[in-house]
Scaffold this active site. Sequence first.
Site, short mmCIF file in Angstrom:
data_model
loop_
_atom_site.label_atom_id
_atom_site.label_comp_id
_atom_site.label_asym_id
_atom_site.label_seq_id
_atom_site.Cartn_x
_atom_site.Cartn_y
_atom_site.Cartn_z
CE LYS A 286 49.93 21.34 40.46
NZ LYS A 286 49.49 21.56 41.84
P1 NAD Z 1 59.14 24.30 46.89
O1 NAD Z 1 59.78 24.37 45.56
O2 NAD Z 1 58.99 25.54 47.69
O3 NAD Z 1 59.94 23.25 47.81
C1 NAD Z 1 60.22 21.96 47.38
C2 NAD Z 1 61.09 21.26 48.42
O4 NAD Z 1 61.31 19.93 47.98
C3 NAD Z 1 62.46 21.89 48.61
O5 NAD Z 1 62.83 21.85 49.97
C4 NAD Z 1 63.37 20.96 47.78
O6 NAD Z 1 64.70 20.95 48.24
C5 NAD Z 1 62.70 19.64 48.05
N1 NAD Z 1 63.07 18.62 47.06
C6 NAD Z 1 63.11 18.74 45.72
N2 NAD Z 1 63.56 17.60 45.17
C7 NAD Z 1 63.80 16.75 46.19
C8 NAD Z 1 64.30 15.42 46.27
N3 NAD Z 1 64.63 14.75 45.18
N4 NAD Z 1 64.41 14.86 47.51
C9 NAD Z 1 64.09 15.54 48.62
N5 NAD Z 1 63.62 16.80 48.60
C10 NAD Z 1 63.48 17.39 47.40
O7 NAD Z 1 57.74 23.57 46.65
P2 NAD Z 1 56.43 23.62 47.58
O8 NAD Z 1 55.55 24.70 47.09
O9 NAD Z 1 56.84 23.57 49.00
O10 NAD Z 1 55.73 22.25 47.17
C11 NAD Z 1 56.08 21.01 47.77
C12 NAD Z 1 54.99 19.99 47.50
O11 NAD Z 1 53.76 20.47 48.03
C13 NAD Z 1 54.71 19.69 46.02
O12 NAD Z 1 54.32 18.34 45.90
C14 NAD Z 1 53.52 20.59 45.71
O13 NAD Z 1 52.76 20.11 44.63
C15 NAD Z 1 52.77 20.49 47.00
N6 NAD Z 1 51.83 21.59 47.27
C16 NAD Z 1 52.25 22.89 47.29
C17 NAD Z 1 51.35 23.89 47.59
C18 NAD Z 1 51.75 25.33 47.73
O14 NAD Z 1 50.91 26.16 48.09
N7 NAD Z 1 53.01 25.67 47.51
C19 NAD Z 1 50.01 23.57 47.80
C20 NAD Z 1 49.61 22.24 47.76
C21 NAD Z 1 50.54 21.26 47.51
#
Ligand code: NAD
Length: 414
Positions: free
Chosen positions: A106
């Site tokens: 990561k």
């Molecule tokens: P992203 O940046 O596209 O979206 C993040 C979301 O979280 C947004 O809607 C944002 O407004 C919200 N957010 C941020 N701070 C917040 C808070 N304090 N309270 C409530 N909501 C809040 O990110 P993503 O890619 O969708 O990732 C989201 C999660 O999924 C993370 O934990 C990431 O590690 C995990 N993840 C992502 C992927 C991927 O392929 N993108 C894969 C596996 C896991």
Amino acid sequence: MTEHINLFENVNRQFDEAADILGMAQEVREVLKTPYREVAVALPVRMDDGSLKVFHGYRVQHNGVRGPQKGGIRFHPEVDLDDVRALASLMTWKTAVVNIPFGGAKGGVQCDPSKMSLHELENLTRRYTAKISMVLGPTRDIPAPDVNTNAQTMAWVMDEYGRKAGHAPACVTGKPIELGGSQGREAATGKGVALITREAAGVMGLKLEGARVVLQGFGNVGSYTGKFLDEMGAKIVAVADHAGGVRNPKGLDVKALAAHVKANKGTVAGFPGGEAFPREEVFAQDCDILIPAALGGVLTKETAETVKAKLIVEGANAPTTTVADHIFKERGIVVIPDILANAGGVTVSYFEWVQNLQQFFWEEAEVFEKEEKIMVQAFHDVHDKVVKHGCTYRTAAFVLALERVYKANVMRGW
Ligand code: NAD
């Protein structure tokens, strides 16, 4: 008293619960918990106003016995080395749960992208890539997007890495399609979360048709999870993000909500198709299924007591603290862990890497069909461990992953 949350300690406690079931020796636990390599870099960037600012970046490679290291890059003001360690180790267990030939890594850069221009973000990404490029590469370590990074960020990573190494699209995944990205990658994590929700609901006897779903986060993972669950017949009754929440007991119009987010600086706040509510109350909303899809450490001692759902599916990485996990166990709430639930993203990243190495590309339907096969198989592999050991899905997923990583390590030699 508020709960002390250290994500790396949290993950290692989860590891130990599985290691106890397997009777794993202390010395083996130590090897498997300790990251293989940690890189910390200072990143001076010339900002648009002419000032010079130093950012801090990390890349942690946790374990590579089953294949090249693999994991996303996160841009966030609260990124620290312990978080990155935790997220790197989760990638080791995640790639093992879905049985794809990768290890776990990561990256993170402490910055606030919402306060930076595109030009500043490009400079920062290039600086970061250049400084860690000696540990990257298609057979060494392959980054991908995570919170606040996207296909454009990955294009800059590929370009910067290619300055010395030559054209190497397999050095990073989650790229734009035009640069060798895979069809379906953008939707893959949310698609996987929806598939796992369907399988879990199935074994619980919970009807997905009409089931009420609450989402925290409506970014990449949250929005696609919402889209696919909506298509499967579930009702998305509440969504909250960094700026606010919106709910509608009859079900939110997910398509219209996604359009609103696009047009309103990435937030669901102000969506006219529902009633506003404070984002802090998202976990207490009435529902059958709760999907955290934002940040880690949000389901704590305090919030866990307020949850009304029967099933929690972890779209986000590490959203549940150990204390909250025990509360859910006592309350009979089923939790499907991150290392299973959100593994669809890394699974399609694996497909992207395979396509890049072959320079031969698949259509979206083929990508989704292959993803579904892997995700459904992984769910039932974990479910079998739940039945065998009478443990939670989290411990079962760790048992499965630990067995696979341990066997690979023994065969290669310590
Ligand atoms: P992203 O940046 O596209 O979206 C993040 C979301 O979280 C947004 O809607 C944002 O407004 C919200 N957010 C941020 N701070 C917040 C808070 N304090 N309270 C409530 N909501 C809040 O990110 P993503 O890619 O969708 O990732 C989201 C999660 O999924 C993370 O934990 C990431 O590690 C995990 N993840 C992502 C992927 C991927 O392929 N993108 C894969 C596996 C896991």
